[in-house]
Scaffold this motif. Structure first.
Motif, mmCIF file in Angstrom:
data_model
loop_
_atom_site.group_PDB
_atom_site.id
_atom_site.type_symbol
_atom_site.label_atom_id
_atom_site.label_comp_id
_atom_site.label_asym_id
_atom_site.label_seq_id
_atom_site.Cartn_x
_atom_site.Cartn_y
_atom_site.Cartn_z
ATOM 1 N N LEU A 285 0.826 -1.216 0.000
ATOM 2 C CA LEU A 285 0.000 0.000 0.000
ATOM 3 C C LEU A 285 0.860 1.265 0.000
ATOM 4 O O LEU A 285 0.488 2.276 -0.606
ATOM 5 C CB LEU A 285 -0.924 0.002 1.215
ATOM 6 N N ALA A 286 2.009 1.205 0.655
ATOM 7 C CA ALA A 286 2.875 2.375 0.716
ATOM 8 C C ALA A 286 3.474 2.708 -0.649
ATOM 9 O O ALA A 286 3.808 3.865 -0.917
ATOM 10 C CB ALA A 286 3.995 2.143 1.732
ATOM 11 N N VAL A 287 3.602 1.698 -1.512
ATOM 12 C CA VAL A 287 4.141 1.921 -2.852
ATOM 13 C C VAL A 287 3.049 2.393 -3.816
ATOM 14 O O VAL A 287 3.321 3.148 -4.755
ATOM 15 C CB VAL A 287 4.805 0.627 -3.380
ATOM 16 N N GLN A 288 1.815 1.976 -3.596
ATOM 17 C CA GLN A 288 0.733 2.336 -4.505
ATOM 18 C C GLN A 288 0.549 3.845 -4.569
ATOM 19 O O GLN A 288 0.523 4.536 -3.555
ATOM 20 C CB GLN A 288 -0.578 1.678 -4.079
ATOM 21 N N ARG A 289 0.405 4.361 -5.792
ATOM 22 C CA ARG A 289 0.150 5.783 -5.990
ATOM 23 C C ARG A 289 -1.312 6.107 -5.722
ATOM 24 O O ARG A 289 -2.170 5.231 -5.713
ATOM 25 C CB ARG A 289 0.503 6.188 -7.430
ATOM 26 N N GLU A 290 -1.584 7.397 -5.532
ATOM 27 C CA GLU A 290 -2.954 7.837 -5.275
ATOM 28 C C GLU A 290 -3.893 7.460 -6.413
ATOM 29 O O GLU A 290 -5.083 7.212 -6.200
ATOM 30 C CB GLU A 290 -2.984 9.347 -5.046
ATOM 31 N N ASP A 291 -3.362 7.439 -7.654
ATOM 32 C CA ASP A 291 -4.212 7.120 -8.799
ATOM 33 C C ASP A 291 -4.432 5.633 -8.981
ATOM 34 O O ASP A 291 -5.109 5.200 -9.909
ATOM 35 C CB ASP A 291 -3.643 7.733 -10.084
ATOM 36 N N GLY A 292 -3.871 4.804 -8.080
ATOM 37 C CA GLY A 292 -4.081 3.364 -8.123
ATOM 38 C C GLY A 292 -2.927 2.564 -8.677
ATOM 39 O O GLY A 292 -2.890 1.344 -8.520
ATOM 40 N N ALA A 293 -1.974 3.211 -9.327
ATOM 41 C CA ALA A 293 -0.850 2.507 -9.934
ATOM 42 C C ALA A 293 0.028 1.854 -8.865
ATOM 43 O O ALA A 293 0.281 2.444 -7.815
ATOM 44 C CB ALA A 293 -0.014 3.473 -10.767
ATOM 45 N N ILE A 294 0.506 0.634 -9.165
ATOM 46 C CA ILE A 294 1.404 -0.082 -8.250
ATOM 47 C C ILE A 294 2.682 -0.420 -9.015
ATOM 48 O O ILE A 294 2.765 -1.480 -9.664
ATOM 49 C CB ILE A 294 0.761 -1.360 -7.683
ATOM 50 N N GLY B 291 9.821 4.907 -7.961
ATOM 51 C CA GLY B 291 10.970 5.284 -8.767
ATOM 52 C C GLY B 291 11.305 4.279 -9.847
ATOM 53 O O GLY B 291 12.084 4.581 -10.751
ATOM 54 N N HIS B 292 10.720 3.090 -9.793
ATOM 55 C CA HIS B 292 10.928 2.077 -10.825
ATOM 56 C C HIS B 292 9.689 2.047 -11.720
ATOM 57 O O HIS B 292 8.803 2.897 -11.610
ATOM 58 C CB HIS B 292 11.204 0.722 -10.189
ATOM 59 N N HIS B 293 9.609 1.048 -12.609
ATOM 60 C CA HIS B 293 8.483 1.054 -13.539
ATOM 61 C C HIS B 293 7.313 0.200 -13.043
ATOM 62 O O HIS B 293 7.456 -0.614 -12.131
ATOM 63 C CB HIS B 293 8.933 0.612 -14.927
ATOM 64 N N LEU B 294 6.177 0.403 -13.664
ATOM 65 C CA LEU B 294 4.995 -0.448 -13.517
ATOM 66 C C LEU B 294 4.862 -1.262 -14.783
ATOM 67 O O LEU B 294 4.997 -0.720 -15.884
ATOM 68 C CB LEU B 294 3.748 0.401 -13.292
ATOM 69 N N ASP B 295 4.614 -2.562 -14.648
ATOM 70 C CA ASP B 295 4.138 -3.343 -15.793
ATOM 71 C C ASP B 295 2.771 -3.911 -15.431
ATOM 72 O O ASP B 295 2.490 -4.168 -14.261
ATOM 73 C CB ASP B 295 5.130 -4.430 -16.200
ATOM 74 N N ASP C 157 12.528 -8.366 4.223
ATOM 75 C CA ASP C 157 13.089 -7.165 4.845
ATOM 76 C C ASP C 157 12.193 -6.791 6.018
ATOM 77 O O ASP C 157 11.035 -6.396 5.824
ATOM 78 C CB ASP C 157 13.152 -6.023 3.831
ATOM 79 N N ALA C 158 12.715 -6.920 7.219
ATOM 80 C CA ALA C 158 11.902 -6.738 8.416
ATOM 81 C C ALA C 158 11.367 -5.318 8.527
ATOM 82 O O ALA C 158 10.257 -5.098 9.032
ATOM 83 C CB ALA C 158 12.712 -7.088 9.658
ATOM 84 N N GLU C 159 12.107 -4.358 8.053
ATOM 85 C CA GLU C 159 11.687 -2.966 8.219
ATOM 86 C C GLU C 159 10.477 -2.618 7.370
ATOM 87 O O GLU C 159 9.523 -1.995 7.843
ATOM 88 C CB GLU C 159 12.849 -2.028 7.873
ATOM 89 N N SER C 160 10.496 -3.023 6.090
ATOM 90 C CA SER C 160 9.407 -2.656 5.175
ATOM 91 C C SER C 160 8.311 -3.711 5.098
ATOM 92 O O SER C 160 7.191 -3.418 4.676
ATOM 93 C CB SER C 160 9.960 -2.430 3.769
ATOM 94 N N GLY C 161 8.624 -4.949 5.459
ATOM 95 C CA GLY C 161 7.673 -6.041 5.286
ATOM 96 C C GLY C 161 7.670 -6.605 3.886
ATOM 97 O O GLY C 161 6.947 -7.564 3.603
ATOM 98 N N THR D 293 6.995 -5.014 -5.120
ATOM 99 C CA THR D 293 5.615 -5.281 -4.736
ATOM 100 C C THR D 293 5.133 -6.621 -5.273
ATOM 101 O O THR D 293 4.349 -7.309 -4.618
ATOM 102 C CB THR D 293 4.698 -4.161 -5.248
ATOM 103 N N TRP D 294 5.603 -6.992 -6.468
ATOM 104 C CA TRP D 294 5.125 -8.247 -7.055
ATOM 105 C C TRP D 294 5.702 -9.470 -6.348
ATOM 106 O O TRP D 294 5.038 -10.508 -6.295
ATOM 107 C CB TRP D 294 5.401 -8.301 -8.554
ATOM 108 N N THR D 295 6.914 -9.360 -5.799
ATOM 109 C CA THR D 295 7.436 -10.473 -5.009
ATOM 110 C C THR D 295 6.591 -10.654 -3.750
ATOM 111 O O THR D 295 6.179 -11.773 -3.409
ATOM 112 C CB THR D 295 8.906 -10.237 -4.634
ATOM 113 N N ALA D 296 6.304 -9.552 -3.067
ATOM 114 C CA ALA D 296 5.439 -9.619 -1.887
ATOM 115 C C ALA D 296 4.048 -10.111 -2.267
ATOM 116 O O ALA D 296 3.433 -10.914 -1.546
ATOM 117 C CB ALA D 296 5.355 -8.251 -1.222
#
Length: 355
Positions: free
Chosen positions: A28-37, A42-46, A294-298, A318-321
């Motif tokens: 959720l922290a990576v997801q943008r307000e417009d819904g993009a994950i 800073g990296h890309h979305l596919d 990664d314990a800090e970010s989950g 995000t896709w690995t998680a």
């Protein structure tokens, strides 16, 4: 930190309730307000990995966030029904790869059906149906006479006839989910039924119709994960590749002979094992990759080079998680996830092997 829906995301040696909540919060922290994950900020979305992460959010009960992800796809679909392969940080105006990959495009059908099963939201299904329909029609325009699916359309509009076994296996699952959506809406799609049957026949009987990518673990397990291989055939395939790809205690190699295990492939193999009814081995694989957490970010590191004792690349995706959460959800009995990957009630299409 807690979320209201972690009971089926708790798995001994894999996730506690608190860890599951942290992993969901990390996506959720990576997801943008417009819904993009994107993969990470800073990296890309596919579109494929964006959808995988959205499915994980639905498995965790974060339905509003998942719906925003699907709405992002609906808003930014190309006129031909496709999406581009990569958008910088999920910005639809910053396309970094204008290829249009068929398995990326098809996967929305899996995500939309999963969201519907998780929510029962008929309005959502009705609203996303034109998006799914256009995506499937794009993909099937690249189906070859032998049933396999050409893997991409180039930026100049040239269609690639070469097919990838992993991609076509993922598309097989997506087409069955698309048929399930069509059935729910009482809008039969006989052409899709023929297409999925021909595709399954190619995957099961004609390996020569696909590019040789046998060094990659995805080509090993994806025919099982995508539902094209079942029963004895599926079990035999898994056994045949086990010693080549599985590194005991560490996870699954991405590609042989490289000494590199990856979290995404490991979680997907666990899902494939669950499909085969081998939950114990699935659990062992998921337990084996907790060194990537990664314990800090989950979140989870993409991979680990065991010859060098090095996390590589240094990215928490995000896709690995998402793939890990979906595997845990299946093992935990989450209804929507089990239905989509177990495929017991997904339409089969018309199978040439039966004729």
């Amino acid at each position: 930190m807690t979320t209201p829906r972690t009971e089926h995301l708790v798995l001994p040696g894999v996730l506690t309730a608190e860890q599951a909540a942290a992993t969901v919060a990390g996506i959720l922290a990576v997801q943008r307000e417009d819904g993009a994950i994107p993969w990470f900020r800073g990296h890309h979305l596919d579109p494929w990995d964006h959808t995988e992460a959205a499915m994980a959010l639905d498995a965790a009960g974060e339905h509003e966030a998942a719906e925003r992800a699907y709405n992002w796809l609906a808003r930014h679909q190309n006129e031909d029904g496709s999406w581009y392969a990569a958008y910088a940080d999920g910005d639809p105006d910053e396309v970094t790869d204008r290829g249009r990959e068929t398995n990326f495009v098809a996967y929305i059908a899996v995500g939309v059906w999963h969201h519907y099963l998780a929510t029962g939201d008929d309005t959502f299904l009705d609203r996303l149906w034109p998006t799914v329909f256009a995506a499937v029609e794009f993909v099937l325009r690249l189906q070859q006479p032998g049933g396999q699916i050409g893997w991409k359309r180039e930026d100049d509009g040239t269609d690639t006839s070469d097919a990838l076994l992993t991609g076509s296996s993922s598309i097989h699952q997506a087409l069955r989910c698309a048929l399930a959506i069509a059935e729910q809406r009482e809008e039969p799609q006989p052409d899709w039924e023929l297409a999925v049957g021909a595709l399954r026949h190619a995957i099961r009987r004609h390996p020569e119709r696909f590019l040789d990518k046998g060094r990659y673990s995805m080509d090993w397990y994806y025919p099982v994960l995508g539902g094209a291989l079942t029963g004895v055939e599926a079990k035999s395939r898994v056994e045949e590749g086990w010693s080549r790809f599985v590194v005991p205690g560490l996870g699954v190699r991405c590609v042989v002979p490289n000494p590199w295990v990856t979290g995404g492939e490991s979680a997907e193999l666990a899902l494939a094992l669950w499909v085969l009814g081998e939950s114990d081995r699935a659990l062992e694989i998921l337990q084996a990759i907790q060194h990537l957490r990664d314990a800090e970010s989950g979140l989870y590191w993409t991979g680990y080079v065991f010859d060098d004792d090095a996390v590589w690349p240094r990215e928490l995706t995000t896709w690995t998680a998402g793939s890990l959460l979906l595997a845990v959800a299946a093992l935990g009995g989450h209804d929507a996830t089990c239905a989509v990957f177990g495929a017991e009630h997904l339409p089969l299409g018309l199978d040439p092997d039966c004729c």
